[in-house]
Write an enzyme that holds these catalytic residues in place. Structure first.
Site, PDB file in Angstrom:
ATOM      1  N   PHE A 377       0.797  -1.228   0.000  1.00 56.90           N
ATOM      2  CA  PHE A 377       0.000   0.000   0.000  1.00 56.90           C
ATOM      3  C   PHE A 377       0.831   1.281   0.000  1.00 56.90           C
ATOM      4  O   PHE A 377       0.418   2.286   0.590  1.00 56.90           O
ATOM      5  CB  PHE A 377      -0.977   0.000   1.181  1.00 56.90           C
ATOM      6  CG  PHE A 377      -1.640  -1.322   1.415  1.00 56.90           C
ATOM      7  CD1 PHE A 377      -2.315  -1.964   0.386  1.00 56.90           C
ATOM      8  CD2 PHE A 377      -1.562  -1.959   2.640  1.00 56.90           C
ATOM      9  CE1 PHE A 377      -2.908  -3.204   0.581  1.00 56.90           C
ATOM     10  CE2 PHE A 377      -2.152  -3.198   2.845  1.00 56.90           C
ATOM     11  CZ  PHE A 377      -2.828  -3.820   1.809  1.00 56.90           C
ATOM     12  N   CYS A 378       1.977   1.267  -0.666  1.00 52.61           N
ATOM     13  CA  CYS A 378       2.855   2.451  -0.719  1.00 52.61           C
ATOM     14  C   CYS A 378       3.187   2.965   0.675  1.00 52.61           C
ATOM     15  O   CYS A 378       3.393   4.171   0.888  1.00 52.61           O
ATOM     16  CB  CYS A 378       2.228   3.566  -1.558  1.00 52.61           C
ATOM     17  SG  CYS A 378       2.053   3.151  -3.297  1.00 52.61           S
ATOM     18  N   ALA A 379       3.230   2.045   1.625  1.00 54.21           N
ATOM     19  CA  ALA A 379       3.648   2.350   2.991  1.00 54.21           C
ATOM     20  C   ALA A 379       4.406   1.119   3.490  1.00 54.21           C
ATOM     21  O   ALA A 379       4.019   0.486   4.469  1.00 54.21           O
ATOM     22  CB  ALA A 379       2.452   2.657   3.884  1.00 54.21           C
TER      23      ALA A 379
END
Length: 434
Positions: A377-379
């Site tokens: 999730f781009c985290a």
């Protein structure tokens, strides 16, 4: 309020047709009907903005600047704040990173979305807190430990004139894109200002679900994306205090950012002397995204007129229905940072023991017509940390990635129930109903 695409037909693996269930709002929300209507209304008049004397150009210029005002009102911009149009939250935070005064120290948390993790240099990275109180205490300690930088005149807390240090910026998400948990923005803003720092908020996930106001909270800068806010036409905004933005070099060099350009010769060499605009235009070089601005403003206007408390209550009921259902499924573990009972928006991430996240999402799509997201999730640092925590709680390796389900306008209890039914079938096959 109506969103587009809530009745799309999709073909399942067995060849049957069903309606598509979109539970991937956190990645890209569907288009609000009001946004599409606003775009269709301006399209026949589509023309240059700020660059023409004709009726179409004048109409488009007025629509663009009205959109700026409407969006500023939606986020409680103060009279002296700039509303700068960008492509998205990532673009907006990169703009702010470029505009920081030389020597600025940035204080943030290791669990941010990459958009609020990677643009910054000279960063003090705080560990991911386990409670809201721990987040506040961690910021308090970090700011107290920083050496006092040179003084600079900046606005004070909640817009009151004062003398703050001006060379420390705190950056934080408004709501986690992994867990949906809402951060204590008012307390963090108060802490930052008390130590002479400014604060920037990544509101990409917060703004679609909760009202947020710079004037009411004292937040110095706020960034959001249209595609998260039911206006998927390629626009975002950075809203906040003017002084750093006006003092910085333009984010992009080009027409629209310039007040005047003159050639300067030095022998055979030719350069250009440039007077740059101040205000939002300084950072909006090139032909602006009129349609994106108009669409985003239409959504902001529609949400501002709605009962946000009622919308939040409906969403909370969906989230609790989903979380309670997940808690009763064997082998399923939810990802979370803060303690139970903490306020959250419509995002829930989870993993299924022994089943890769990509397989879970593919099963839901091909067997039940449900769209969710799988991955980190781009985290990445945060999600990997939360997966490790969840694996420890479950006593099983949950794998390297997770599944995320997210809801919003257009989501129904039936959508949540279909997801839970699909997961129940998957876990029954995997765990034999135990």
């Amino acid at each position: 309020m109506t969103v587009l695409g809530d009745d799309l037909p999709v073909t399942l693996a067995d060849g049957t047709l069903t309606d598509h269930v979109n539970l991937d709002y956190a990645a890209t929300a569907p288009c609000l009907a009001a946004a599409a209507e606003a775009v269709n209304a301006i399209l026949p008049w589509y023309a240059s903005v700020h660059r023409g004397a004709g009726a179409a150009s004048q109409r488009c210029t007025l629509a663009y600047e009205r959109a700026r005002q409407t969006i500023g009102d939606f986020v409680g911009a103060r009279p002296a704040d700039h509303v700068v149009f960008t492509r998205n939250t990532t673009d907006a935070l990169n703009l702010l990173a470029r505009a920081l005064p030389a020597g600025t120290t940035v204080v943030g948390w290791a669990g941010e979305h990459h958009a609020n993790l990677l643009p910054w240099t000279d960063t003090v990275s705080l560990p991911v807190p386990r409670t809201a109180a721990e987040a506040i205490a961690g910021l308090e300690a970090a700011l107290a430990d920083l050496p006092a930088p040179p003084r600079a005149a900046t606005p004070g807390r909640a817009g009151t004139p004062g003398r703050l240090r001006g060379t420390v910026l705190v950056t934080v998400t408004g709501a986690s894109n992994v867990t949906g948990e809402v951060w204590p923005l008012a307390a963090l803003t108060e802490t930052a200002h008390r130590h002479g720092a400014r604060i920037a908020v990544d509101a990409a996930q917060l703004a679609p679900h909760r009202p947020v106001s710079l004037a009411a909270t004292g937040i110095d800068y706020l960034a959001l994306s249209g595609h998260k806010l039911y206006a998927p036409f390629g626009a975002g905004v950075l809203v906040g205090r003017a002084d750093w933005l006006d003092a910085a070099d333009p984010y992009l060099a080009g027409g629209g950012a310039t007040a005047y350009v003159a050639p300067v010769t030095d022998g055979d060499l030719i350069g250009y002397a440039v007077d740059w605009n101040s205000g939002p235009a300084r950072h909006e070089a090139g032909t602006p995204n009129l349609l994106g601005a108009v669409a985003l403003a239409a959504v902001c206007e529609t949400l501002a007129a709605a009962d946000r408390d009622a919308l939040a209550a409906d969403e909370n009921a969906l989230v609790e229905r989903l979380r309670d259902g997940l808690a009763h499924l064997p082998g399923v573990e939810e990802l979370r940072k803060f303690t139970d009972g903490h306020d959250r928006v419509g995002i829930v991430s989870f993993a299924v023991a022994g089943v890769p996240a990509a397989d879970v999402s593919a099963y839901l799509a091909t067997r039940h017509g449900i769209g969710v997201r799988d991955g980190l999730f781009c985290a990445h640092p945060l999600t990997e940390r939360l997966l490790a925590d969840a694996s420890a709680r479950a006593g099983a390796d949950l794998g390297p990635t997770a599944v995320r389900a997210s809801v919003g306008l257009g989501s129904t209890p039936g959508h949540v129930d279909r997801l839970l039914t699909g997961l129940a079938e998957l876990t029954r096959d995997r765990f034999g109903g135990l």
